[in-house]
Every structure is written in structure tokens, then in C-alpha cells.
Design a protein around this motif. Structure first.
Motif, PDB file in Angstrom:
ATOM      1  N   ASP A 123     -29.512 -46.287 -38.775  1.00 58.44           N
ATOM      2  CA  ASP A 123     -29.378 -47.434 -39.676  1.00 58.44           C
ATOM      3  C   ASP A 123     -30.391 -47.324 -40.801  1.00 58.44           C
ATOM      4  OD1 ASP A 123     -27.567 -49.080 -37.849  1.00 58.44           O
ATOM      5  OD2 ASP A 123     -29.338 -48.823 -36.592  1.00 58.44           O
ATOM      6  N   VAL A 124     -30.005 -47.860 -41.983  1.00 59.41           N
ATOM      7  CA  VAL A 124     -30.930 -48.143 -43.074  1.00 59.41           C
ATOM      8  C   VAL A 124     -30.858 -49.649 -43.308  1.00 59.41           C
ATOM      9  CG1 VAL A 124     -31.508 -47.755 -45.489  1.00 59.41           C
ATOM     10  CG2 VAL A 124     -30.618 -45.882 -44.118  1.00 59.41           C
ATOM     11  N   ILE A 125     -31.945 -50.340 -43.046  1.00 59.37           N
ATOM     12  CA  ILE A 125     -31.953 -51.804 -43.039  1.00 59.37           C
ATOM     13  C   ILE A 125     -32.844 -52.308 -44.170  1.00 59.37           C
ATOM     14  CG2 ILE A 125     -32.437 -53.865 -41.670  1.00 59.37           C
ATOM     15  CD1 ILE A 125     -32.204 -52.038 -39.167  1.00 59.37           C
ATOM     16  N   LEU A 126     -32.298 -53.194 -45.010  1.00 57.62           N
ATOM     17  CA  LEU A 126     -33.089 -53.845 -46.049  1.00 57.62           C
ATOM     18  C   LEU A 126     -33.792 -55.046 -45.437  1.00 57.62           C
ATOM     19  CD1 LEU A 126     -30.495 -53.740 -48.961  1.00 57.62           C
ATOM     20  CD2 LEU A 126     -32.375 -52.168 -48.531  1.00 57.62           C
ATOM     21  N   THR A 127     -35.045 -55.243 -45.785  1.00 61.94           N
ATOM     22  CA  THR A 127     -35.846 -56.289 -45.152  1.00 61.94           C
ATOM     23  C   THR A 127     -35.968 -57.512 -46.050  1.00 61.94           C
ATOM     24  OG1 THR A 127     -37.883 -55.357 -46.057  1.00 61.94           O
ATOM     25  CG2 THR A 127     -37.210 -54.578 -43.896  1.00 61.94           C
ATOM     26  N   GLY A 128     -35.968 -58.689 -45.440  1.00 68.40           N
ATOM     27  CA  GLY A 128     -36.314 -59.937 -46.098  1.00 68.40           C
ATOM     28  C   GLY A 128     -35.637 -60.196 -47.430  1.00 68.40           C
ATOM     29  N   GLU A 129     -36.468 -60.422 -48.476  1.00 65.08           N
ATOM     30  CA  GLU A 129     -35.986 -60.765 -49.804  1.00 65.08           C
ATOM     31  C   GLU A 129     -35.134 -59.655 -50.407  1.00 65.08           C
ATOM     32  OE1 GLU A 129     -39.342 -61.703 -52.143  1.00 65.08           O
ATOM     33  OE2 GLU A 129     -39.816 -63.564 -51.078  1.00 65.08           O
ATOM     34  N   MET A 130     -35.472 -58.400 -50.078  1.00 62.82           N
ATOM     35  CA  MET A 130     -34.719 -57.282 -50.636  1.00 62.82           C
ATOM     36  C   MET A 130     -33.247 -57.353 -50.218  1.00 62.82           C
ATOM     37  SD  MET A 130     -34.704 -54.797 -52.600  1.00 62.82           S
ATOM     38  CE  MET A 130     -36.470 -54.851 -52.898  1.00 62.82           C
ATOM     39  N   LYS A 131     -33.004 -57.775 -48.994  1.00 66.98           N
ATOM     40  CA  LYS A 131     -31.626 -57.913 -48.532  1.00 66.98           C
ATOM     41  C   LYS A 131     -30.896 -58.985 -49.328  1.00 66.98           C
ATOM     42  CE  LYS A 131     -28.975 -58.743 -44.308  1.00 66.98           C
ATOM     43  NZ  LYS A 131     -29.065 -59.013 -42.857  1.00 66.98           N
TER      44      LYS A 131
END
Length: 365
Positions: A276-284
Motif C-alpha cells: 500500500d501507499v497511504i496518504l496521511t491526514g491533511e494530505m489525503k
């Protein structure tokens, strides 16, 4: 004078006033004044009533005894009629000969290897097992043998036993099967400082056990750090947009970077992959907004394209109607029909032409 009888399987030692005189065997014997006899069973061990050295001066008695001297650092295994009986430690032991067939196997505990002829079934016997060290190496493993912390040899799968003594014996094992290393939830920064989390895995096999266990400490941890640093370097070299476009190449790039380092660890890296490549917090949230904006822009483009096509169609129709009166009248009647469909009731007054009145109503005159 008195007479004594020694039965079969018995032996008598004759003493006079505490001094040993002779040994007597099966049969009838006469004893002199102040003489007495001590009876012994040939099936039992012999316990000397006086110093054994005094008794062994009698060659007749000496020939009837098995004297076993066990030194420090030795063991003697006693077999009776071919069956294991007991283990003798340091000391002196005396057995009667003749009635029971005995065998004595001497073992040198100062060695580490068990070279004596001892049946494997005895290694689990408590009397013997407490003098033995045992190590298990599974069939899918290899191990290095360290004697006094010095490498001695490499062991394949099996059970290995050594005498228990002051020599230090250790083994270090490695699993030779295909293994998997997980790098989960690794938080990384892209070139444009965007925070992402990557779940990454690596499959590998230990190919050089001496290098993995002797030349490197915690080779698995070192492999983990190597993979982590390679992943961090790759991600840090690209912006978020570039990384998302090239994410399929991450595993291949990391694999190429770590192959040489893994070989120094005695490990062969077989493949790598990204879960997986997961965007965190505000970036998502930001990326979601970007995606929505892109879709809206695409929808507006499609709407404008349809409006343009519709306008172009109307223009073409108008030109045709301008050039052809009959087409104009047909189009006029088509619109009148559409309008009439939406009118529930029409009132016509006077005696004029009905068609002419309807035309005037719909044309707005």
C-alpha cells in the motif's frame, strides 16, 4: 572347630580376630578356633569389610573380583547380561565375577564429542542424559558450531550430542527456507515534503550461513535497515505526483539497490513489492479535493462540448429554414404541436376560421 556350608551363588571370607585369612566357595568347610566367616551373594556388588588393598593381596580373591576405578572426568557405563544397568562416576567399585556377566564401557568426559560405542536409546536415560548436552537442528536449518566461542564447523539438520564438561559449546542456527521481511507503516517524506506511509515487503533466503551468522550480527535487522534506507532514499528523490506516477517502479528500484548489500549479509534477495501507499491526514483530504476538482473540470468540458454541438445544430437548422419556406412551416407546426400538448383547454370565439385563430394565438399576434 566348626563346620560351615557355602551354598551355590555364595562366597565366604574367613577372618580370625579381625584379620582376613582366605576365601571359601561353594561346599562344606571347617573353621578353626576364633575364626568366623562373612557371607556374600555373587549377584550383588562387593563391599569390603576391611581395606580393599589388604584383600587384594589374596590372588585367589583378586581373581574373583572386578575392580573398576573411575577417575575424575570419566564415566563408566555398566551392562549386565547385555542390558544397561547404571552409570559409575569418580570412585572405586567392586563386583563379583562368575555369576553375572558384566561389561564396562569407559567414557572420557574431557572430550566434547561422544565417540564411545553407546546405543542412542540410552541418551534419553536420566542417569546418562545429565552428563550430555543435546542440540536440535531442523531439516530446513543449518547451524554453526562454536567451541569456546571459536567456529568449528557447520552442522546440517539433525540431533547433536556432546559430553557436558567445562568446554563451552554453542550453536547458532539459520532458517534456509524462503523468508519474508515486512516493513509496515513506514512514514516517509517526498521531495516536496508530503508525508506518506508505505507497506513494503521483501522475500529472501539465507545462502551463506557462515557469513550471515559469524561475520554479521543480527543479519535480519541489518537487512531491514538496508531496505528501509533504500526505500527512504527513493521516495525522497521524487515529488508526490512523480512518486504516484512511478509507484510501480519503487519495488524494482529498491531491489536493485539492496542486492549487493544483501550479498554481504549472506542473504539473497528474491523480490520486493509494495502492499500500500497511504496518504496521511491533511494530505489525503487535499488529494481528494484535487481529484474532485479534476472531475468537475472534466464534467464542465463535456458540458461545454455538448452545448457547442447543440448550438451548431440549431444554427444549421435555422439556415435550412431560411432557405426553404416549406421546412419553416413544418417546423412551425412542430412547435405548435408541442405547445398544444401542454394546454388543457382552448376557447375560440366568433364565426372566423378556427385554424386562422389558432395560428394567431400560438404566434402571439
Amino acid at each position: 572347630m566348626k563346620r560351615v556350608r557355602i551354598n551355590a551363588g555364595k562366597v565366604g571370607l574367613v577372618f580370625k580376630k579381625g584379620d582376613y585369612l582366605r576365601v571359601i566357595t561353594q561346599g562344606k568347610h571347617w573353621l578353626g578356633f576364633n575364626q568366623r566367616v562373612l557371607m556374600y551373594d555373587l549377584a550383588n556388588t562387593f563391599v569390603a569389610p576391611v581395606a580393599l588393598e589388604l584383600l587384594l593381596k589374596d590372588e585367589t580373591l583378586k581373581a574373583m573380583l572386578d575392580v573398576v576405578e573411575v577417575k575424575d572426568g570419566e564415566l563408566v557405563l555398566v551392562y549386565e547380561k547385555g542390558n544397561f544397568k547404571t552409570v559409575l562416576t569418580a570412585g572405586r567399585y567392586v563386583y563379583w565375577k562368575g555369576l553375572i556377566e558384566r561389561e564396562f564401557v569407559r567414557a572420557d568426559l574431557s572430550k566434547i564429542y561422544i565417540t564411545e560405542k553407546i546405543d542412542k536409546s540410552l541418551f534419553s536415560n536420566y542417569e546418562l542424559s545429565k552428563y550430555i548436552r543435546a542440540f536440535e537442528v531442523a531439516t530446513y536449518e543449518k547451524a554453526v558450531l562454536l567451541v569456546d566461542d571459536m567456529y568449528t564447523k557447520t552442522l546440517d539438520g539433525g540431533t547433536y550430542r556432546f559430553w557436558r564438561n567445562d568446554t563451552t559449546i554453542k550453536i547458532a542456527k539459520a532458517d534456509l527456507r524462503q523468508l519474508q521481511l515486512e516493513i509496515s507503516g513506514q512514514e516517509l517524506l517526498t521531495k516536496d515534503k508530503a508525508a506518506i506511509r508505505i507497506n513494503f515487503y521483501t522475500q529472501y533466503k539465507v545462502t551463506d550461513i557462515e557469513k550471515a551468522l559469524l561475520e554479521n550480527k543480527d543479519y535480519e535487522k541489518q537487512l531491514y535497515i538496508t531496505m528501509q534506507l533504500a526505500l527512504r532514499a527513493y521516495v525522497g528523490a521524487y515529488t508526490l505526483d512523480e512518486l504516484l506516477e512511478r509507484k510501480d517502479n519503487i519495488a524494482e528500484a529498491v531491489f536493485e539497490d539492496v542486492k549487493a548489500s544483501a550479498t554481504k549479509l549472506g542473504v539473497n534477495v528474491l523480490n520486493c513489492g509494495i502492499r500500500d501507499v497511504i496518504l496521511t491526514g491533511e494530505m489525503k483530504e487535499i488529494m481528494n479535493q484535487v481529484l474532485v476538482a479534476q472531475k468537475r473540470a472534466q464534467a464542465n468540458i463535456i458540458t461545454r462540448r455538448e452545448e457547442t454541438a447543440s448550438t451548431r445544430s440549431l444554427l444549421n437548422t435555422a439556415k435550412l429554414m431560411e432557405e426553404n419556406d416549406m421546412l419553416y412551416k413544418l417546423k412551425e407546426m412542430e412547435y405548435v404541436e408541442k405547445i398544444a400538448d401542454k394546454i388543457g383547454e382552448i376557447t375560440v370565439a366568433g364565426n372566423g376560421n378556427i385554424v386562422t385563430q389558432l395560428k394567431e394565438i400560438f404566434s402571439g399576434k
